[in-house]
Design an enzyme around this catalytic site. Sequence first.
Site, short mmCIF file in Angstrom:
data_model
loop_
_atom_site.label_atom_id
_atom_site.label_comp_id
_atom_site.label_asym_id
_atom_site.label_seq_id
_atom_site.Cartn_x
_atom_site.Cartn_y
_atom_site.Cartn_z
N ARG A 46 0.84 -1.20 0.00
CA ARG A 46 0.00 0.00 0.00
C ARG A 46 0.88 1.26 0.00
NH1 ARG A 46 -4.85 1.95 -1.58
NH2 ARG A 46 -6.09 2.91 0.07
N GLU B 47 -5.83 3.89 -7.80
CA GLU B 47 -7.02 4.49 -7.16
C GLU B 47 -8.05 4.90 -8.19
OE1 GLU B 47 -9.58 6.07 -4.02
OE2 GLU B 47 -9.32 6.46 -6.12
N THR C 269 -8.53 0.02 -10.62
CA THR C 269 -7.99 -1.16 -9.94
C THR C 269 -8.06 -2.36 -10.87
OG1 THR C 269 -8.77 -0.28 -7.82
CG2 THR C 269 -8.27 -2.63 -7.89
#
Length: 582
Positions: A113, A422, A402
């Site tokens: 992340r 995103e 995504t």
Amino acid sequence: MKPDLARYLAAALVCVVGLLAACSDDDAATGQGGAPPSSTLAKDAGHLVVAAHPAAVEAGLEILRAGGNAADAAVAVQMALGVIEVPETGLGGGAFLLYYDSASGQLSFHDGRETAPAAAQRQRFTWFGGRAVAHPLAVISGRAVGVPGLVAMFASAHATHGRLDWAALLAPAIRLAEEGLEMPPRLAAQLRGDPSLRLFGDLRESVLSDLAASPPRLQDSELAATLRVLAADGPGAFYNGAIPAAVVARARDRWLWPSDLTVADFLAYRAQRREPVCGHYHAWRICGAAPPSSGGIAVLQILGMLEAFPMASLADDRAAAMHLIAEASRLAFADRAHYVGDPDFIDVPVAALLDREYLRARAALIEPGRVMTTIAAGRADLRGEGGPNPAWQAPPDRSGGTSHFTVIDGAGNIAAVTSSIEAPFGSRMRAAGFLLNNQLTDFDFVPPARDGAVPNLPAAGKRPRSSMSPVIVFATNGKPVLALGARGGSRIIGHVVRVLVAVLDWELPLAAAIAEANFVHRGHGLELERGSAAAAHREALRGWGHEVRVERMPSGLHGIEWTAEGWRGAADPRQDGIAGAE
């Protein structure tokens, strides 16, 4: 030279009034549910790759044919998707990998992340006396860009599980970027259908110029050059040297709230290996993404609440099933907002949130045929005892930049990967041949007035909460029987739950379950997939008290299932992808 001020003001105006889809979602360019299901079978210890484009599938199979395993193939598939799925994923984003090692029986979760820069503060997305910045404006700002974690995560996973040389894994993507390929129909439709993309010079000079060719063709020498650097110098070159310097310079050059990223932020980045989140649904053990993703917890909470209801008997009463799933989802999303964030910054009570007694107490709040009037986070610390705590939820995102893919090799190793920049086209900024993410807009922008203890506010080095939900399902003998994931922002959770119920409770083949109509509830109304069978239940659901909206939902579900004949892969008919076997 800095972008033209008038152009940015025009883009901001377009986003604020919501006239064009790319500021929030790419749904207008996608197909709908109800398309014929398709699947591919891998027999006799064969290899199987399921991804959003045939060229990415072939990249993975090429590596498997060369003696690589699922971890090796995952790197190749992801790098190829970075060439092909330009709006969805790439080097400028992040990823989560759920990996099953068949020899040891061990499952690991790799966290790539993005992180906020060291200069990030709690009020990052506020202005005018602490008011939240409009989300579409934040998306295209420099402050939206986090330190990309995708390369570091795949490097770490490859070092742990991989077999082939790192450079060999990038070769298929380099070839694709240099030689080019026909532009995927979905991407071409997306580019043609969104005039706002032309307001951004980085897009005009890259994918929009590719669209102008006849026929439209994806080709990117700049991305190929970056991939060659990563192949020759190793993944560390992404975090030290010319590549991070280019990203920092581009993000800081955006007129609208320039970034405060530094090369030091890149040098400080570390991918994390965390324990997967696991729980039971009837006889199955289901494992998924751990925080900072909310996906694993939310999926397991929803299923845990549904255990209190006869879901298997509702295969022919879809409206009743949709109601129960929606109500369980509302409760799970309330807990998500109240409890889930970056575990390196807050204590996420995972065990308490998944405690079976707690979930039974939450399920007792659900009534068949009637919507709950109020929703609040539960008292996870008290295992469901006592009254609920107040809950605050940010409005759900509509973004879907995504991609998910699933790989199994001949030895039975499984890689389930969800990666993202995103929003579609990320922050609309590009450097070193790839688009920059806008993942920091996944933070909550402001806390509610009545409760300042929100787990997902920005902070230096913090990872924003995610909804990405790669899952692997195990039978009672401990063997994996199903692996899948989806795209779609916070809708991912609902897409994955829907398919799990259809396969595990209703015994549908995975391909048929994926092709069925999408529906999700994220705490702000029940969304039904436009043009699908779900929309036929609109009036019944409204009669029970649901606020219903009909939306386009390009779920991008890609997975594998064990059958009596062997492993079978299934690709979402809403996308351009396939399941490929060797």
